[in-house]
Design a protein around this motif. Structure first.
Motif, PDB file in Angstrom:
ATOM      1  N   GLN A 156       0.835  -1.203   0.000  1.00  0.00           N
ATOM      2  CA  GLN A 156       0.000   0.000   0.000  1.00  0.00           C
ATOM      3  C   GLN A 156       0.873   1.258   0.000  1.00  0.00           C
ATOM      4  OE1 GLN A 156      -3.019  -0.129   3.128  1.00  0.00           O
ATOM      5  NE2 GLN A 156      -2.970  -2.352   3.101  1.00  0.00           N
ATOM      6  N   ARG A 194     -10.699  -1.632  -8.029  1.00  0.00           N
ATOM      7  CA  ARG A 194     -11.624  -2.297  -7.103  1.00  0.00           C
ATOM      8  C   ARG A 194     -10.961  -3.481  -6.410  1.00  0.00           C
ATOM      9  NH1 ARG A 194     -15.513  -1.396 -11.298  1.00  0.00           N
ATOM     10  NH2 ARG A 194     -15.089  -3.506 -12.096  1.00  0.00           N
ATOM     11  N   HIS A 197      -8.443  -2.410  -3.760  1.00  0.00           N
ATOM     12  CA  HIS A 197      -9.138  -1.975  -2.536  1.00  0.00           C
ATOM     13  C   HIS A 197      -9.564  -3.193  -1.719  1.00  0.00           C
ATOM     14  CE1 HIS A 197     -12.611  -0.581  -0.111  1.00  0.00           C
ATOM     15  NE2 HIS A 197     -11.910   0.536  -0.018  1.00  0.00           N
ATOM     16  N   THR A 200      -6.427  -4.813  -0.026  1.00  0.00           N
ATOM     17  CA  THR A 200      -5.824  -4.042   1.067  1.00  0.00           C
ATOM     18  C   THR A 200      -6.713  -3.995   2.304  1.00  0.00           C
ATOM     19  OG1 THR A 200      -6.682  -1.994   0.091  1.00  0.00           O
ATOM     20  CG2 THR A 200      -4.418  -2.611  -0.444  1.00  0.00           C
ATOM     21  N   HIS A 201      -7.969  -4.336   2.158  1.00  0.00           N
ATOM     22  CA  HIS A 201      -8.867  -4.371   3.313  1.00  0.00           C
ATOM     23  C   HIS A 201      -9.098  -5.794   3.812  1.00  0.00           C
ATOM     24  CE1 HIS A 201      -9.655  -0.266   1.965  1.00  0.00           C
ATOM     25  NE2 HIS A 201     -10.207  -0.048   3.136  1.00  0.00           N
TER      26      HIS A 201
END
Length: 304
Positions: A156, A194, A197, A200-201
């Motif tokens: 990130q 997308r 994201h 990374t979550h």
């Protein structure tokens, strides 16, 4: 529905989207339809009494670059290499899938193939998918093999990940770009944002630490997308779960493509609960060695 050859229309009756030709695989190319989505996959002949091994690809890619390793293992395992929904030649689902969705999709693919349990081997994004599969379906996974697991804080923000990918591209064999470029172009920019994201979550470390099955993690010493082996060893040392961590010297991120002989050798030894040693039949500067072993089962003493 009976799967068809890749030379025929997909299971929905539509002519499947064509990608540039690539070297023929020893695995059969087939189609099926899972939950209304056309799924393209490769499958080995079934060796007698062979355990199932499911290969899961990385971010934005198809399963094509996994084939060099998969082909080396196909005589020992009933091998499947699908393009997950939304990737490669498979169809796109109605909504973009996150990591848990992809884990469910892998389980539904195994359901479709009549497979109850399997060992899962993944590269990059495929590793979080495996971790989530183990979380959701612990009774259906025999072992986990995580090759170059990606998606954590080290990748990130997105700009850093793109820089890491650019550096990695210079360290991979030239042939890898010919395989990867069409896949990345088809996946698209919006899907990339997308999926990044979602990765990374995703709580990869938490899921890794809760594993109770024998787990192999394989890293390349020249992989810019991964933390240093020393850092990973420090993290792994905080758990006594079934984790074996191995480094292949000289390898970058796409180990399944660049070092298939060495990786297949490591996988076979791991599956047999044998010590990890270098493969004398894979020339070059790659060298495998253990840097952390958790509480793996003892090696078998002989036939029962």
């Amino acid at each position: 529905m009976t799967p068809s050859s890749s030379a025929e229309p997909g299971p929905s009756g539509r002519e499947p989207k064509r990608l540039p030709r690539h070297p023929a695989s020893r695995l059969a190319e087939r189609w099926t339809n899972v939950d209304g989505v056309d799924i393209f996959y490769r499958e080995s002949p079934v060796p007698p009494d062979a355990p199932v091994m499911l290969h899961l690809h990385g971010f934005g890619l198809s399963g094509r670059y996994l084939l060099p390793t998969a082909e080396r293992l196909m005589d020992d395992f009933h091998t499947f290499v699908p393009d997950l929904p939304g990737f490669g030649r498979s169809g796109k689902p109605a909504k973009a899938l996150d990591v848990p969705d992809l884990a469910h999709a892998a389980a539904r693919f195994l359901d479709d193939r009549g497979v109850e349990t399997a060992t899962l081997i993944g590269n990059s994004m495929g590793c979080p998918v495996i971790l989530e599969f183990a979380h959701l379906y612990p009774e259906r996974i025999d072992r986990a093999i995580l090759v170059s697991p990606a998606g954590g804080l080290h990748n990130q923000p997105l700009s850093r990940a793109m820089s890491q990918l650019a550096r990695d591209g210079k360290r991979e064999p030239r042939e890898m770009m010919a395989v990867a470029t069409p896949d990345y172009l088809r996946f698209g920019v919006s899907s990339t944002v997308r999926m990044f994201h979602a990765l990374t979550h995703y709580p990869s470390l938490d899921r890794l630490l809760e594993l109770t099955i024998p787990t192999l993690a394989v890293l390349g010493s020249r992989d810019p997308l991964m933390p240093s082996p020393t850092r990973i060893q420090a993290v792994a040392a905080h758990t006594d779960n079934n984790v074996l961590l191995v480094v292949i010297e000289g390898a970058a991120h796409a180990i399944n493509f660049s070092h298939p002989g060495e990786l297949a050798n490591i996988v076979r030894l791991f599956m047999a609960d044998q010590p990890i040693v270098d493969d004398p039949d894979s020339p070059g500067h790659a060298r495998a060695y253990e840097i952390h072993r958790g509480s793996l089962p003892p090696a078998p003493s002989g036939p029962e």
